[in-house]
Design an enzyme around this catalytic site. Structure first.
Site, PDB file in Angstrom:
ATOM      1  N   ASP A   1      60.159  83.692  19.910  1.00 27.52           N
ATOM      2  CA  ASP A   1      61.280  84.101  19.061  1.00 27.52           C
ATOM      3  C   ASP A   1      60.835  85.059  17.958  1.00 27.52           C
ATOM      4  O   ASP A   1      61.652  85.811  17.427  1.00 27.52           O
ATOM      5  CB  ASP A   1      61.921  82.890  18.389  1.00 27.52           C
TER       6      ASP A   1
ATOM      7  N   ASP B   1      73.683  88.025  18.531  1.00 28.55           N
ATOM      8  CA  ASP B   1      73.530  88.031  17.068  1.00 28.55           C
ATOM      9  C   ASP B   1      74.146  89.251  16.398  1.00 28.55           C
ATOM     10  O   ASP B   1      73.646  89.697  15.376  1.00 28.55           O
ATOM     11  CB  ASP B   1      72.048  87.964  16.672  1.00 28.55           C
TER      12      ASP B   1
END
Length: 735
Positions: free
Chosen positions: A662, A443
């Site tokens: 997450d 990311d």
């Protein structure tokens, strides 16, 4: 570890708009809808100088009243979360008489199928609009004293800060030495001599401004110590290797003449600002320069890795092929303790180095060296770990915020306290027969493609940002023959649109080719890390298939993205990189740990409906409400790790260990004691809607803990929805 903005491109089908202005004002401000589709739109705001003198700097604002939201912008600094305020960039702030400046953005509609709203554009430069809906505050910072001997107690105040709208303000401080504070006033003691920049961030709840003040802390003699800086032309190589060092960037606030003494880590020493040194033998060497101004000194260090090309395991094309894969005993124990978990507890998963403390480990958690030693015990010769601690990490999310910030000198710590120790450990000759796979900064670079409207991502796009950090990491690891680096390439539901795909390839290829060893610094790329996009959409194989008069890719779910699954996306990403100059041996990895999408909701055949959206929804394997939903989805265990599943794909891997959360679901969360920077992201709240498309929910599971923590409920869902069934052995998938 998330998918963020899902931006898309579509042919312009109409241009409609509204102009606000009269002959008396400096400019006309025009809002144009360039293109729109069921769920979104692109638009432009054009500012034309109709006055008698040049405009030097501009600010405009607008607000949607129908639930529409902006998701991405270009050619302006845009802040706020509705209302929005845009200010000029450095190059487009001056508008001569009769000339125009314009900027654009993309957004989601408040209601599917509705016409794109045309809001009023306001701003002092526009006619008839007054001032923007919200003004940013103006920050001011003061400190007393600003100089003195260590330890120096300093009182800070931001009471001079103002807000034209009279909004209530909040204040956060970064004192420049790695510590922070809050409040309109703050106190801090500097224990060591040095030059510090204290920064206050003032927020009105929507917009922010910063101000800074410099603090000079001296020793009892009143002298300011120098600041040592070190660099080298290479980070190592095969013995013998000559390395050129440079400390000429070191500085002294008092402008005292500096002397330089070097310790090269192999018993040799040197002097001067730019020495070179020959390393004759393989090993990992910590090179230290001591810079002195005659009274005080400072040190800086770097690690040089020297290898022997004839020792250890030979470099291979695919490190996963014909290998014994390491099993993380910590994850394995958690999985085996769950009902049904023993069926996958013997499978390889990546080890995450997600903070500096993770490298050494703790009394309750294994460190990097502990895992490598365990690999030796297991007889494993393939070990996979994740490099994941960039400053401003995961800049467009909250759930995985990291410990380092660019504004607080995080890049220097990233290099010296994170990457250098990792390189030192993995270069230990004891591990030379282990193929060490490094997954590089999930990311990171993809956020620089789609999310530059986010301030933290804008910062990560500049000095001390993601490019520099990843380059440093690759340069540190590339000289180690048994390390194989794979750089993050996001996934099809993030970068699959043409407007994202090309810029992503250019950006990522540019970073790789800018390293010391270029394409040789990596083994390949990885897609779908910690995400849920299916490996193959078995019943939707042609994005251009016509259903109900429209191509499948134009459906609400795919939003004109031509890549429905990771196989097609990964193989095309590889092809584009080869076209950029990557060798034909470059490989791809696909994270399949959570993208199986089995269970009762999995379709068994293609739909027979003639309605496009019904056809897609009844046929797709991916059962998410929206492809942008990334947090704790009800996915399923996917293909078990396997080498060479498809042409060009080195392996299926489980980088995100199944069972790890997450992000925390509860907005009123308790702070994670190990990672206090982690926060609640609305995308992890099962009661919230998708932040980019408010017409759909997040699909997040309830009761999830902080990112990386064990989530038993989520693990059970993954087991229940596994596909292929868990009793099937690992092996090549259906092509």
């Amino acid at each position: 570890m998330t998918n963020r903005r899902c931006n898309f491109a579509i042919a312009s089908i109409l241009t409609i708009g509204a102009i606000y202005g009269t002959t008396a004002q400096a400019a006309t401000c025009e809002y144009l809808v360039n293109s729109e589709w069921n769920t979104g739109f692109t638009a432009t705001i054009k500012i034309k100088n109709d006055g008698n003198s040049a405009i030097n700097g501009w600010q405009v604002g607008w607000e949607y009243t129908d639930g529409s939201r902006m998701t991405n912008s270009w050619n302006a600094n845009v802040t706020g979360t509705n209302p929005y305020t845009a200010t000029n960039l450095g190059w487009n702030g001056n508008i001569s008489v009769g000339q125009s400046a314009e900027f654009g953005f993309q957004g989601t509609k408040g209601s599917t199928g509705a016409n794109a709203q045309i809001p009023t554009v306001t701003g002092s430069v526009c006619g008839g609009g007054g001032t923007p809906t919200n003004h940013a505050p103006v920050a001011a910072a003061q400190a007393t004293p600003t100089t003195g001997n260590a330890p120096l107690a300093v009182s800070f105040s931001a009471s001079g800060s103002t807000d034209a709208d009279g909004d209530a303000l909040t204040y956060s401080w970064s004192f420049g030495d790695g510590t922070t504070g809050a409040g309109v006033t703050a106190a801090h003691t500097y224990s060591a001599a040095g030059d510090y920049t204290a920064v206050v961030t003032v927020s009105d709840g929507s917009l922010t401004d910063t101000a800074s003040v410099n603090i000079a802390v001296t020793t009892e003699t009143g002298n300011t110590p120098p600041n040592a800086v070190i660099s080298s032309d290479v980070r190592g190589g095969k013995a013998p290797v000559v390395v050129a060092f440079d400390a000429s960037g070191s500085s002294d606030a008092d402008n005292d003449p500096l002397t330089y003494s070097w310790v090269f880590g192999d018993g040799s020493t040197g002097t001067g600002p730019t020495p070179s040194h020959l390393f004759s033998d393989p090993g990992s060497y910590v090179v230290t320069v001591t810079v002195s101004d005659g009274q005080d000194s400072d040190q800086a260090s770097t690690t040089i890795t020297v290898t022997d090309g004839s020792s250890g395991a030979a470099r291979v094309d695919n490190p996963f092929r014909d290998a014994v894969w390491y099993v993380n005993p910590e994850w394995s124990a958690k999985a085996a303790a769950e009902p049904g978990g023993a069926s996958i507890a013997d499978i390889n998963t990546a080890v995450w180095m997600d903070r500096i403390a993770a490298i050494e480990g703790t009394s309750t958690a294994m460190g990097l060296r502990d895992h490598l030693n365990e690999a030796l015990v297991q007889g494993a010769n393939m070990f996979m770990f994740v490099v994941y601690d960039l400053p401003n990490r995961d800049c467009n999310a909250l759930a995985s915020n990291g410990e380092l910030l660019i504004a607080e000198g995080g890049m220097a710590r990233y290099k010296a306290e994170y990457i250098d120790p990792i390189a030192e450990i993995v270069s230990d000759p004891a591990y030379q027969n282990i193929r060490i796979v490094a997954i590089i900064e999930i990311d990171s670079l993809p956020n620089l493609v789609t999310n530059l409207d986010v301030p933290a991502c804008q910062e990560a796009n500049g000095d001390d940002g993601y490019r520099e950090g990843i380059t440093y990491a690759l340069n540190a690891l590339a000289p180690i023959d048994n390390v194989y680096a794979y750089v993050d390439a996001a996934h099809s539901g993030w970068l699959g649109w043409d407007s994202n795909f090309g810029p992503a390839v250019d950006l990522i290829a540019g970073v790789v080719t800018g390293t010391d060893e270029g394409w040789s610094s990596i083994a390949g790329f990885i897609t779908n890390t910690a995400n849920y996009t299916p490996t193959v959409e078995a019943y939707l194989t042609n994005p251009n298939l016509n259903v109900g008069g429209q191509p499948v890719r134009s459906s609400n779910f795919y939003e004109w993205n031509s890549y429905f699954d990771e196989k097609s996306y990964a193989q095309e990403f590889r092809n584009k990189m080869i076209a950029k100059g990557a060798p034909s041996t470059i490989g791809m990895l696909i994270d399949t740990g959570r993208n199986g999408w089995g269970g009762t909701g999995r379709p068994g055949s293609v739909s027979s409906s003639s309605d496009l959206n019904t056809y897609v929804n009844d046929s797709r394997i991916d059962r998410r409400y929206h492809r942008g939903n990334w947090c704790n989805q009800s996915g399923g265990i996917g293909y078990k790790p396997w080498a060479d599943p498809y042409p060009g794909v080195d392996a299926f891997v489980w980088v995100k260990p199944p069972g790890e959360s997450d992000g925390v679901a509860d907005p009123d969360f308790e702070q994670d004691p190990d990672d206090p920077a982690k926060q609640h992201d609305p995308m992890c709240n099962p009661a919230s809607n998708n932040t980019d498309n408010p017409n759909v929910g997040t699909g997040a599971l309830a009761d999830a803990p902080h990112a990386g923590r064990w989530f038993s409920k989520g693990f059970q869902v993954l087991l229940e929805n596994a596909y292929p069934p868990l009793d099937q052995p690992a092996g090549p998938p259906a092509q």
